[in-house]
Design a protein around this motif. Structure first.
Motif, PDB file in Angstrom:
ATOM      1  N   UNK A  64      48.394   2.512  61.962  1.00 53.80           N
ATOM      2  CA  UNK A  64      49.195   1.292  62.022  1.00 53.80           C
ATOM      3  C   UNK A  64      48.289   0.078  62.214  1.00 53.80           C
ATOM      4  N   UNK A  65      47.318   0.237  63.095  1.00 52.44           N
ATOM      5  CA  UNK A  65      46.403  -0.877  63.368  1.00 52.44           C
ATOM      6  C   UNK A  65      45.630  -1.255  62.114  1.00 52.44           C
ATOM      7  N   UNK A  66      45.084  -0.250  61.446  1.00 48.73           N
ATOM      8  CA  UNK A  66      44.302  -0.523  60.244  1.00 48.73           C
ATOM      9  C   UNK A  66      45.160  -1.085  59.122  1.00 48.73           C
ATOM     10  N   UNK A  67      46.308  -0.473  58.928  1.00 51.18           N
ATOM     11  CA  UNK A  67      47.176  -0.928  57.840  1.00 51.18           C
ATOM     12  C   UNK A  67      47.589  -2.380  58.061  1.00 51.18           C
ATOM     13  N   UNK A  68      47.891  -2.717  59.303  1.00 48.82           N
ATOM     14  CA  UNK A  68      48.279  -4.102  59.611  1.00 48.82           C
ATOM     15  C   UNK A  68      47.128  -5.057  59.358  1.00 48.82           C
ATOM     16  N   UNK A  69      45.943  -4.675  59.806  1.00 50.44           N
ATOM     17  CA  UNK A  69      44.769  -5.545  59.649  1.00 50.44           C
ATOM     18  C   UNK A  69      44.475  -5.803  58.174  1.00 50.44           C
TER      19      UNK A  69
ATOM     20  N   UNK B  21      46.480  -5.508  55.684  1.00 53.34           N
ATOM     21  CA  UNK B  21      47.559  -6.301  55.081  1.00 53.34           C
ATOM     22  C   UNK B  21      47.408  -7.769  55.455  1.00 53.34           C
ATOM     23  N   UNK B  22      46.996  -8.033  56.690  1.00 51.09           N
ATOM     24  CA  UNK B  22      46.754  -9.421  57.093  1.00 51.09           C
ATOM     25  C   UNK B  22      45.685 -10.055  56.207  1.00 51.09           C
ATOM     26  N   UNK B  23      44.613  -9.330  55.996  1.00 52.32           N
ATOM     27  CA  UNK B  23      43.539  -9.878  55.151  1.00 52.32           C
ATOM     28  C   UNK B  23      44.036 -10.105  53.726  1.00 52.32           C
TER      29      UNK B  23
ATOM     30  N   UNK C 112      51.671 -14.350  59.966  1.00 53.07           N
ATOM     31  CA  UNK C 112      50.945 -13.374  59.149  1.00 53.07           C
ATOM     32  C   UNK C 112      50.995 -11.988  59.791  1.00 53.07           C
TER      33      UNK C 112
ATOM     34  N   UNK D 208      52.716  -8.865  58.102  1.00 48.81           N
ATOM     35  CA  UNK D 208      51.821  -7.736  57.819  1.00 48.81           C
ATOM     36  C   UNK D 208      52.322  -6.467  58.500  1.00 48.81           C
ATOM     37  N   UNK D 209      52.826  -6.621  59.698  1.00 46.49           N
ATOM     38  CA  UNK D 209      53.339  -5.439  60.407  1.00 46.49           C
ATOM     39  C   UNK D 209      54.513  -4.831  59.652  1.00 46.49           C
TER      40      UNK D 209
ATOM     41  N   UNK E 111      53.140  -3.171  56.510  1.00 47.25           N
ATOM     42  CA  UNK E 111      52.333  -1.971  56.752  1.00 47.25           C
ATOM     43  C   UNK E 111      53.144  -0.853  57.395  1.00 47.25           C
TER      44      UNK E 111
ATOM     45  N   UNK F 270      52.321   3.241  57.782  1.00 46.63           N
ATOM     46  CA  UNK F 270      52.059   3.812  59.106  1.00 46.63           C
ATOM     47  C   UNK F 270      53.089   4.890  59.448  1.00 46.63           C
TER      48      UNK F 270
ATOM     49  N   UNK G 144      54.382  -2.767  50.669  1.00 44.55           N
ATOM     50  CA  UNK G 144      53.238  -3.651  50.899  1.00 44.55           C
ATOM     51  C   UNK G 144      53.214  -4.777  49.871  1.00 44.55           C
TER      52      UNK G 144
ATOM     53  N   UNK H  44      42.050  -8.620  65.271  1.00 49.30           N
ATOM     54  CA  UNK H  44      42.911  -9.794  65.401  1.00 49.30           C
ATOM     55  C   UNK H  44      42.090 -11.050  65.639  1.00 49.30           C
TER      56      UNK H  44
ATOM     57  N   UNK I 208      39.985 -16.636  60.998  1.00 44.30           N
ATOM     58  CA  UNK I 208      40.148 -17.075  59.609  1.00 44.30           C
ATOM     59  C   UNK I 208      41.275 -18.100  59.490  1.00 44.30           C
TER      60      UNK I 208
END
Lengths: 656, 289
Positions: free
Chosen positions: A640-645, A647-649, B23, B27-28, B31, B35, B78, B257, B263
């Motif tokens: 979850x952490x990686x997927x969110x990160x 996706x943010x990028x 964002x 994103x959550x 994603x 997940x 996504x 984060x 950024x």
């Protein structure tokens, strides 16, 4: 040969992210010491057939005029009254050839942009009285109801007895096709294989191992000496099987003579744009031919040879030839890439291939491995393709892992994908469909041929190396390649080598995996954990009477049930994971189909993992290799952490 | 007269945090299906999803193949989140610009900033459509000419040199598209500060860029570079850290984060630069006096 698209590599790469430090078992790297057996290695093959040819290339018309002499010795126990001649360039003559009829998908399936063929102009057998007999009149190019012209029967006017030699003069003209899979032209680039009339192999019992040029297999021939003089325009650079023994410029033409013994084929390339680099590696003169501005690719090909040549020599027996040429074609001639011929191989990769994408290295290492698995151990590719492509695929993933570790297929900003993992997954895709060990043209599709012959064979051998030891499997394969160097073994000889080194049981596992669609799936069927309570009541022990009340807690108890499904069995570790994070391991021989492991201890059993070190790479389903007691799972916070990160990028990259 | 020095990202941390929150939230959501898929498969593993991230990627490849349907569903979710972000992200970005341009750092007024953003949103949306089309056109023209040159030069120069020539032809078009992007941001500043319409804002943005091209290009470029560096740096740290265990995972999440927030701050800093350059005319008059 290597399939052009290595299944799933690119698509999977996009989905991968950062990876932590490795916890899987590592095999020791480095180059194996030359085996003591190498001192007794056979120096030469039994010389069966010698070709002395002269080939003149017209690079404008894309034709080759050839003439010369074939000396063929009957080494069988039977008298021969006919010869079989492979005219494989006719595979590209029309759509009725076996090759083009068998459009099994994938590489080489497209119709050639320009047809190619071979025309025999003369074929004359020398008679004992000094005269010659014309063989061309009676030649039988086709079988009834079959228009394929790649497998010709040549009736002989007299019989050739065992031990007798037939000397045949030959004249032929090739029209090369636009590059298709291995041979042909693109502009002034020429890669020329399967270009001369070639005598099929006569088995010791006198039967001819002759085949039309099938889409998925082409190699099987006797060893001999090739003495070939190539004649091309002076501006052209040549690369060919064997070392140059004479070179000169005559009337604006480059004339180069190549001579090589102990080989069973001859291929060459001519191009007016070739650049080259040379290096002496492990006593061998290595040349890389590459297009303009492909210096980086050439350097990567050379680096691959620098590692793999001594490595494979140490593992499978010394490379016996004085030269090795690596040809790196442009992408517009990519059909010429990823092919093997004696002492000359072709690599692949576009000029800007990122360094983390190991395509040129993998292809170079793969084709170099063919010098043993096809070249020196000259198995029948049509009948048993797994013996060259499959075993060689294992040689590839093994060498790449030793050289590049876990990133042997891709290593991109923390993303590390191993060649072995890809083969394991791809091999599992078709394991239930049909056996690995069957003739090339018996496969239901080119895709299944690739999945089973290449990937499944490699994954089975990789599993054996991880389970029974890399050294032992290396010794078994090394014993096989040394014992059958310059010979033509079959699957029995391969399995026999494993039996000699690893025992009959493991050899039978190998046979079942290859011949009987053998598979295995380890499953953690269930995990339980609960507070244990001591048995209540009055107990006499050590001369004292103790009363234990009901409900007195005495720690934890539980169990894990692990099941083996499928027809194969490999010993595996079972890891119990406890609530405090510690682990306990137990070895299971997996001879029975299930095992229950009991747990009694001061902490709760959280879960269990079977094969935690990923040794059985052919495990049919990795997703059932774990199980937890109720509440024992650890969830997937990291994903979850990686997927969110990521996706943010991605959002930031496309944000307005 | 507004204090131009107040128009700085660092003086409006809540506005920056607001964009980061937008964002992160989106994103959550985007994603979450991916997940969830992993949790359905590896949630019951006592090691968690650690095997998926083991070097060599065997378990990850196995999941991608075995759960291809779930993976494609997750990819669709996504893509939807990204599409929403590409369009709806205009509002939080505009609100941040409004906050920096007009907000009093001493008084945080979320509703006022969003209301101000909604006022100028039509002009901002028109600019987005116009400039996205123009940038796509520029890149497309470059790719077309590059491809044409490659095909013409292939035989004479060889494949690699021809492709390098094509790249050389495409690069100026990419630079031009970049200049359009900078101009786009300056035009946005004109919309926010001068209440200009899309065409007037574009004219003002182009004039501002023409007046001081090098300084503005560098101002944009160093921030763009600075925004990329931490991604790779933290990537390398993450590789060493691994992420197994609660502590490692927490550190990794904080680092990630931090990168995302940094950024956003760099983007805000650049937009603040644009806002200062596109001050309202009466401000400029006042400065002149």
């Amino acid at each position: 040969m290597i399939p052009r698209v290595r299944p799933h590599t690119l698509a999977l790469a996009a989905a991968l992210a950062l990876s932590p430090a490795d916890t899987r078992p590592q095999r020791s790297g480095g180059v194996p010491e030359p085996s003591a057996d190498d001192a007794e290695l056979r120096a030469h093959a039994i010389d069966v057939v010698d070709y002395t040819l002269r080939a003149v290339l017209d690079p404008v018309l894309h034709t080759v005029h050839g003439e010369g002499r074939i000396s063929w010795r009957n080494t069988s126990t039977a008298t021969v009254r006919e010869l079989w001649l492979h005219l494989y360039l006719n595979a590209f003559k029309n759509e009725r050839s076996a090759f083009l009829r068998e459009r099994v998908g994938g590489r080489g399936s497209e119709q050639p942009e320009d047809w190619g063929w071979i025309d025999l102009r003369a074929l004359a057998l020398h008679d004992p009285d000094g005269t010659t007999s014309d063989l061309l009149r009676a030649i039988d190019l086709r079988r009834p109801g079959d228009d394929d012209e790649t497998d010709a029967r040549v009736p002989l006017p007299r019989s050739i007895k065992p031990g007798e030699t037939a000397v045949i003069d030959v004249v032929f003209d090739d029209k090369l096709p636009a590059i298709v899979e291995r041979t042909g032209y693109r502009g002034t680039f020429h890669m020329i294989g399967q270009w001369f009339p070639k005598i099929a192999r006569l088995e010791p019992d006198g039967t001819w191992a002759h085949f039309p040029f099938h889409h998925l297999a082409e190699f099987y021939a006797d060893f001999g000496t090739y003495d070939v003089t190539l004649d091309v325009p002076a501006a052209y650079t040549l690369g060919a099987t064997g070392p140059v023994v004479d070179t000169r410029i005559e009337r604006g033409r480059r004339v180069e003579r190549h001579v090589q013994s102990d080989v069973h084929d001859f291929a060459w390339t001519a191009w007016d744009q070739w650049r080259s680099i040379h290096e002496r590696i492990d006593g061998i003169d290595v040349t890389v031919l590459f297009p303009p501005a492909f210096e980086d690719m050439a350097a990567r090909d050379l680096a691959a040879v620098r590692f793999a040549l001594p490595y494979e020599s140490g593992r499978y027996g010394r490379y016996p030839y004085p030269v090795l040429t690596v040809v790196h074609p442009q992408q517009d001639a990519a059909e010429a890439g990823g092919m093997e011929y004696p002492t000359i191989i072709t690599s692949a990769g576009a000029w800007p291939t990122p360094s983390g994408v190991r395509l040129p290295e993998i292809v170079t290492v793969h084709e170099l491995g063919h010098q043993w698995f096809y070249g020196l151990v000259a198995t029948n590719e049509t009948l048993w393709p797994m013996l060259d492509e499959g075993v060689n695929e294992f040689a590839e993933i093994d060498a790449m892992a030793k050289w590049r570790g876990d990133g042997s297929a891709a290593d991109l900003v923390g993303l590390r994908v191993s060649d072995a993992a890809i083969q394991a997954i791809v091999g599992n895709m078709a394991v239930q469909d049909e056996p690995v060990a069957q003739a090339a043209n018996a496969f239901s599709s080119g895709a299944n041929y690739g999945k089973l012959v290449y990937a499944r064979t490699a994954a089975v051998l990789e599993t054996m190396a991880r389970v029974y030891g890399d050294e032992a499997v290396g010794r078994a394969l090394g014993s096989y390649t040394r014992r059958f160097r310059f010979e033509h073994p079959g699957p029995d000889q391969l399995v026999g080598a494993f039996a000699d080194v690893l025992g009959d049981r493991i050899a039978s596992t190998l046979r079942a995996a290859l011949f009987d669609k053998g598979w295995v799936d380890y499953v953690v069927e269930g995990v339980s954990s609960r507070r244990s309570t001591a048995a209540a009541g009055v107990f006499d022990a050590n001369g004292a009477r103790v009363t234990i009340p009901r409900g007195d807690e005495a720690g934890w108890e539980g169990s894990a049930l692990v099941v083996r499904r499928g027809s194969l069995a490999f010993p595996v570790d079972i890891e119990l994971v406890l609530a405090d994070g510690s682990t306990r391991r137990e070895r299971w021989d997996a001879e029975n189909s299930w095992k229950r492991i009991a747990w009694h201890g001061p902490v709760a059993l959280r879960g269990a993992v079977v094969d935690p070190d990923d040794r059985v790479t052919i495990d049919a389903n990795l997703e059932n290799n774990h199980g937890s007691a109720e509440g024992g799972g650890a969830g997937a916070p990291r994903s979850l952490e990686r997927a969110t990160y990521w996706t943010q990028l991605a959002l930031q990259a496309i944000a307005p | 007269v507004r204090d131009e020095e107040a128009i700085r990202a660092r003086k409006h941390p809540l506005a920056v945090l607001g964009v980061w929150a937008w964002e992160t939230g989106l994103a959550s959501v985007g994603a979450w299906p991916a997940a969830s898929l992993v949790r359905a498969v590896y949630g019951n593993d006592p090691r968690g999803d650690g095997p998926l991230w083991t070097p060599g990627a065997h378990a990850l490849l196995d999941l991608l193949w075995r759960d291809a349907h779930g993976v494609s569903e997750a990819a669709r979710a996504l893509a939807l989140a990204l599409a929403i972000g590409a369009v709806a992200g205009l509002l939080p970005m505009t609100a941040m610009m409004v906050a920096m341009a007009h907000g009093d750092p001493a008084r945080r007024r979320f509703a006022v900033n969003v209301s101000g953003a909604l006022d100028v949103l039509p002009a901002m949306a028109a600019l987005l459509i116009l400039m996205t089309a123009a940038e796509a056109l520029a890149v497309g023209a470059g790719v077309f000419l590059g491809t044409l040159a490659e095909s013409l030069a292939h035989v004479g120069l060889g494949e690699a040199r021809a492709q390098q020539l094509a790249t050389a032809i495409v690069v100026p078009f990419l630079v031009f598209a970049g200049v359009m992007g900078v101009t786009h941001d300056l035009a946005r500043a004109a919309v926010v500060r001068r209440r200009a319409g899309p065409v007037g804002a574009l004219v003002a943005g182009a004039a501002a860029f023409r007046a001081d091209p090098l300084s503005l290009a560098w101002s944009w470029a160093w921030r763009a570079i600075a925004a990329v560096v931490p991604v790779f740096a933290v990537g390398m740290v993450a590789e060493r850290l691994g992420g197994r265990g609660v502590l490692a995972l927490a550190i990794l999440a904080i680092l990630h984060q931090g990168v995302v927030l940094g950024r956003v701050a760099l983007r805000a800093s650049w937009l603040a630069t644009g806002l200062r350059r596109l001050a309202p005319f009466h401000h400029l008059d006042a400065s002149a006096r």
